[in-house]
Scaffold this active site. Structure first.
Site, PDB file in Angstrom:
ATOM      1  N   THR A  32       0.822  -1.206   0.000  1.00  0.00           N
ATOM      2  CA  THR A  32       0.000   0.000   0.000  1.00  0.00           C
ATOM      3  C   THR A  32       0.859   1.260   0.000  1.00  0.00           C
ATOM      4  OG1 THR A  32      -1.675  -1.173   1.295  1.00  0.00           O
ATOM      5  CG2 THR A  32      -1.822   1.235   1.240  1.00  0.00           C
ATOM      6  N   SER A  97       2.722  -7.060   2.054  1.00  0.00           N
ATOM      7  CA  SER A  97       1.559  -6.375   2.615  1.00  0.00           C
ATOM      8  C   SER A  97       0.372  -6.472   1.652  1.00  0.00           C
ATOM      9  CB  SER A  97       1.930  -4.932   2.963  1.00  0.00           C
ATOM     10  OG  SER A  97       0.952  -4.331   3.780  1.00  0.00           O
ATOM     11  N   LEU A  98      -0.174  -5.366   1.160  1.00  0.00           N
ATOM     12  CA  LEU A  98      -1.242  -5.478   0.169  1.00  0.00           C
ATOM     13  C   LEU A  98      -0.791  -6.343  -0.994  1.00  0.00           C
ATOM     14  CD1 LEU A  98      -3.931  -4.776  -1.200  1.00  0.00           C
ATOM     15  CD2 LEU A  98      -2.907  -2.615  -1.956  1.00  0.00           C
ATOM     16  N   ASP A 220       6.189  -6.746  13.697  1.00  0.00           N
ATOM     17  CA  ASP A 220       5.098  -6.174  12.907  1.00  0.00           C
ATOM     18  C   ASP A 220       4.007  -5.662  13.846  1.00  0.00           C
ATOM     19  OD1 ASP A 220       3.065  -5.600  11.064  1.00  0.00           O
ATOM     20  OD2 ASP A 220       3.697  -7.233   9.745  1.00  0.00           O
ATOM     21  N   HIS A 247       6.986  -4.209  10.059  1.00  0.00           N
ATOM     22  CA  HIS A 247       6.161  -4.432   8.878  1.00  0.00           C
ATOM     23  C   HIS A 247       6.855  -3.941   7.611  1.00  0.00           C
ATOM     24  CE1 HIS A 247       2.227  -4.883   6.848  1.00  0.00           C
ATOM     25  NE2 HIS A 247       2.578  -3.803   6.159  1.00  0.00           N
TER      26      HIS A 247
END
Length: 279
Positions: A32, A97-98, A220, A247
């Site tokens: 993202t 992530s995304l 994270d 993260h």
């Protein structure tokens, strides 16, 4: 820069991507607010033996679309369109992530295309706690757009980086990072965050046939360990590893992040038919 067009749920999209190197296909999917540049350290590490395709998803970089909401399926279709345009029949697939959610969707809906799968900081579904996180992001982004502030970028090191970052930085260096992040955030960050809120990959996990590395970050603060364990339990050929970072491991420890992924990729078998050379 290579581009390819496709139809997504809200209209047309033109996906821009980088293609680098020679060898079996490797497709990299960013997180993202980021873009394909996120993958430069990993690309440099493996371009001597993989054909690396790194697309910008809707809202990032040079990819253009209708400007409205996009679904996880839309973004997976964009990634697959870039792989197709690059001539990759099958490929290794890595997402952060995304990007990990997009990669999981692609691997579950097109299992025959994916030779191996690496999911860093991924999650199985957006539960109430994670949705609250994403809603907070949207409020910060809205305030930044309205008032010219850097609230979202200022939040990122606090939630995305681990103790190693804070042990080696100082206030001035962190402030410089915040200002840099403010200028680097993709214009479609809010749109991508709205997509984050819709993730539910649980019906697809059992359909993934590729050997999978579920790569968690030990520090994270965004994705809970239970989310990583759900991926591990749901994907048949999954194994688990951790990196000593937050993260945002691709930015916090790019060399260590690339090394973890490279080691997994180098374990995977290669057949001559799946080798592509880029000129």
């Amino acid at each position: 820069m290579p581009r390819t067009g496709l139809r997504i749920s809200g209209g047309d999209a033109v996906v821009e991507y980088d293609i680098t190197g020679t060898g079996p296909g490797l497709v990299l999917v960013h997180g993202t607010g980021a873009g394909r540049e996120q993958w430069l350290p990993l690309t440099e590490a493996v371009a001597d033996r993989f054909t690396v395709v790194a697309p910008d998803c809707s809202g990032s970089g040079g990819t253009t679309d209708h400007g409205g909401p996009v679904t996880l399926a839309d973004l997976a279709d964009e990634v697959l369109a870039a792989a197709n345009d690059a001539g990759l029949d099958t490929f290794h697939l890595v997402g952060h992530s995304l990007g990990a959610a997009i990669a999981t969707h692609l691997a579950g809906t097109h299992p025959g295309r994916v030779r191996s799968l690496v999911l860093h900081a991924g999650w199985a579904h957006t539960d109430t706690r994670l949705d609250a996180e994403f809603r907070y992001w949207l409020e910060l982004l809205s305030a930044d757009a309205a008032h010219g502030t850097s609230l979202f970028a200022r939040m990122l090191p606090l939630t995305a980086f681990g103790p190693g970052y804070w042990a080696r930085t100082d206030a001035a260096a962190n402030e410089e990072l915040v200002q840099g992040l403010t200028g680097m955030l993709a214009p479609g960050t809010a749109r991508q965050t709205e997509t984050d809120r819709t993730v539910d990959l649980r019906p697809l996990l059992g359909r993934i046939t590729a050997p999978t590395l579920v790569l968690a970050s030990a520090h994270d603060r965004i994705i809970a360990p239970e989310q990583q364990q759900a991926l591990l339990a749901g994907i048949p050929k999954a194994r688990y590893a951790e990196i000593d970072a937050g993260h945002g491991a691709p930015a916090e420890d790019p060399a260590g992040f690339a090394a973890r992924i490279t080691a997994f990729l180098d374990e995977q078998p290669t057949t001559p038919a799946e080798t592509v050379t880029v000129h």
